[in-house]
Design an enzyme around this catalytic site. Structure first.
Site, PDB file in Angstrom:
ATOM      1  N   ASP A  28      36.202 -20.791  29.556  1.00 10.76           N
ATOM      2  CA  ASP A  28      35.887 -22.122  29.708  1.00 10.76           C
ATOM      3  C   ASP A  28      36.817 -23.137  30.003  1.00 10.76           C
ATOM      4  OD1 ASP A  28      33.831 -24.207  29.635  1.00 10.76           O
ATOM      5  OD2 ASP A  28      33.834 -24.288  27.434  1.00 10.76           O
ATOM      6  N   ASN A  76      23.736 -21.986  33.301  1.00 12.85           N
ATOM      7  CA  ASN A  76      24.660 -22.584  34.210  1.00 12.85           C
ATOM      8  C   ASN A  76      23.729 -23.009  35.495  1.00 12.85           C
ATOM      9  OD1 ASN A  76      27.621 -20.520  33.358  1.00 12.85           O
ATOM     10  ND2 ASN A  76      26.890 -22.539  32.884  1.00 12.85           N
TER      11      ASN A  76
HETATM   12  C1  IPE Z   1      29.865 -20.842  28.768  1.00 17.80           C
HETATM   13  O1  IPE Z   1      30.454 -22.066  29.300  1.00 17.80           O
HETATM   14  C2  IPE Z   1      29.453 -20.091  29.867  1.00 17.80           C
HETATM   15  C3  IPE Z   1      30.378 -19.252  30.700  1.00 17.80           C
HETATM   16  C4  IPE Z   1      31.897 -19.277  30.376  1.00 17.80           C
HETATM   17  C5  IPE Z   1      29.944 -18.848  31.955  1.00 17.80           C
HETATM   18  P1  IPE Z   1      29.687 -23.280  29.419  1.00 17.80           P
HETATM   19  O2  IPE Z   1      30.694 -24.380  29.958  1.00 17.80           O
HETATM   20  O3  IPE Z   1      28.578 -22.889  30.463  1.00 17.80           O
HETATM   21  O4  IPE Z   1      29.067 -23.622  28.039  1.00 17.80           O
HETATM   22  P2  IPE Z   1      28.860 -25.013  27.391  1.00 17.80           P
HETATM   23  O5  IPE Z   1      27.843 -25.594  28.071  1.00 17.80           O
HETATM   24  O6  IPE Z   1      29.750 -25.762  27.013  1.00 17.80           O
HETATM   25  O7  IPE Z   1      28.049 -24.478  26.073  1.00 17.80           O
HETATM   26  C1  IPE Z   2      33.891 -22.360  32.941  1.00 22.55           C
HETATM   27  O1  IPE Z   2      34.414 -23.530  33.329  1.00 22.55           O
HETATM   28  C2  IPE Z   2      33.224 -21.777  34.265  1.00 22.55           C
HETATM   29  C3  IPE Z   2      31.728 -21.626  33.995  1.00 22.55           C
HETATM   30  C4  IPE Z   2      30.893 -22.173  33.171  1.00 22.55           C
HETATM   31  C5  IPE Z   2      31.086 -21.047  35.192  1.00 22.55           C
HETATM   32  P1  IPE Z   2      33.402 -24.959  32.970  1.00 22.55           P
HETATM   33  O2  IPE Z   2      33.017 -25.302  34.477  1.00 22.55           O
HETATM   34  O3  IPE Z   2      32.490 -24.788  32.069  1.00 22.55           O
HETATM   35  O4  IPE Z   2      34.537 -26.111  32.891  1.00 22.55           O
HETATM   36  P2  IPE Z   2      34.279 -27.221  31.709  1.00 22.55           P
HETATM   37  O5  IPE Z   2      33.649 -26.787  30.604  1.00 22.55           O
HETATM   38  O6  IPE Z   2      33.426 -28.295  32.698  1.00 22.55           O
HETATM   39  O7  IPE Z   2      35.827 -27.921  31.755  1.00 22.55           O
HETATM   40 MG    MG Z   3      32.319 -25.213  30.220  1.00 22.09          MG
END
Ligand code: IPE
Ligand code: IPE
Ligand code: MG
Length: 259
Positions: A28, A76
Site C-alpha cells: 500500500d 479496487n
Molecule cells: C489494499 O489497499 C488493497 C491492495 C493492496 C491491493 P487499499 O489501498 O485498496 O486499501 P484501503 O482502501 O486503504 O483499505
Molecule cells: C496500493 O497503493 C496499490 C493498490 C491498491 C492497487 P494505493 O494505490 O492504494 O496507494 P495509496 O493508498 O492511495 O497511497
Molecule cells: Mg491504498
C-alpha cells in the site's frame, strides 16, 4: 555500499531455522508516493513493481517458501476506470517482462482471487505466466488479484452447499473442510503479514488465514520498500512469542496441531 553492509548485518542476525514459511504483504501507498513527487498515481504503481522485485529477491535470499502479494482487491474496482485500466496494463507488462526472470529464479507463480472476472487479455497473460512457471520447484509467488477474503469465504460456502445439494447427503464441516475450499488450500497460513504505508487495517485480505499471523506495519510507502525492510520485518517476527492461545510457543504448537 552502506546498504550492502546493513543488509549483510541484518541477514547475519536472522535465524534461518526459524523463518516464516509464508509471508503475505499488503502493498500500500503507491498513490501517496506519487503524490509526494507531484506525479500521477500510475507513476506510483509503476514504481511499486521495483519493490515487488525487491521483496521477492529478499525472500529468495532467505529461503522463504511462500510469498503472497495483495495486488488488486475486489474493492479496487471502485477506483476511476482510468486507474483500473492502467493497473491492468501494468500487470500485463509485468507478466510479459518477468516470466524469464521468474524461471531463472525457479519461482512458481500462482494467483488467488476471482480471476475469471479480470479483463480477458489479463486472464490470457496470467494463464500463460502460470503455465510457463508451473514446473518451477522453488518459491511460490502468489498474486492476489480481484481478491477479497469475504468473496473467498462466500465462494467456499457456495461450493460446499453445491456439493451437499448434488450428493443429497449431509456431511460434517470442520475447520479443515473450510480451509480446503479456500483459494489458498495448497499453502500454509501466513506466519507474517506485512502492511506498508502505516495503515492499521487488513482491508479484506486473507481474513481466515491470518487468524494467528504476526502483523508488522511499516510507514514506508510500497515503492520505497527494500530488501532491508523485509529483513527487518523477519527479525521483528523472530522476536515475537507465538502462543496461539496457549502459554508458551511449544504448548502453542501442540495446540495448533490439534485444531
Ligand atoms: C489494499 O489497499 C488493497 C491492495 C493492496 C491491493 P487499499 O489501498 O485498496 O486499501 P484501503 O482502501 O486503504 O483499505
Ligand atoms: C496500493 O497503493 C496499490 C493498490 C491498491 C492497487 P494505493 O494505490 O492504494 O496507494 P495509496 O493508498 O492511495 O497511497
Ligand atoms: Mg491504498
Amino acid at each position: 555500499m552502506k546498504t550492502e553492509l546493513n543488509e549483510a548485518r541484518l541477514i547475519a542476525e536472522i535465524d534461518l531455522d526459524r523463518l516464516p514459511r509464508h509471508i503475505a504483504v499488503i502493498m500500500d501507498g503507491n498513490g501517496r508516493w506519487a503524490k509526494k513527487r507531484r506525479l500521477p498515481r500510475i507513476a506510483g504503481h509503476r514504481a511499486g513493481i521495483k519493490a515487488v522485485r525487491q521483496v521477492a529477491e529478499a525472500c529468495l535470499r532467505l529461503g522463504v517458501p511462500y510469498l503472497t502479494l495483495y495486488a488488486f482487491s475486489v474493492e479496487n474496482w471502485k477506483r476511476p476506470e482510468s486507474e483500473v485500466k492502467m493497473l491492468m496494463d501494468l500487470l500485463r507488462e509485468y507478466l510479459g517482462r518477468e516470466i524469464g526472470e521468474l524461471n531463472r529464479q525457479n519461482i512458481r507463480l500462482r494467483v488467488i482471487g476471482r480471476t475469471h472476472e479480470l479483463p480477458r487479455l489479463v486472464q490470457r497473460d496470467l494463464d500463460r505466466a502460470l503455465r510457463e512457471t508451473a514446473k518451477n520447484t522453488g518459491m511460490i509467488l502468489t498474486f492476489a488479484l480481484n481478491y477479497g477474503a469475504r468473496a473467498e469465504l462466500t465462494d467456499a460456502v457456495r461450493e460446499l452447499v453445491d456439493r451437499a445439494r448434488r450428493n443429497g447427503e449431509a456431511f460434517d464441516i470442520d475447520e479443515q473442510t473450510v480451509t480446503s475450499h479456500l483459494y489458498t488450500r495448497e499453502m500454509p497460513d501466513p506466519d507474517l503479514l506485512i502492511r506498508t504505508s502505516g495503515e492499521l487495517r487488513v482491508s479484506n485480505f486473507l481474513l481466515w488465514q491470518i487468524a494467528y499471523s504476526e502483523i508488522w506495519v511499516t510507514d514506508t510507502l510500497w515503492p520505497d520498500f527494500s530488501q532491508l525492510d523485509l529483513f527487518n520485518a523477519v527479525l521483528e517476527y523472530q522476536k515475537r512469542e507465538r502462543r496461539y492461545g496457549g502459554l508458551t510457543e511449544n504448548a502453542a504448537a501442540k495446540g495448533a496441531s490439534k485444531g
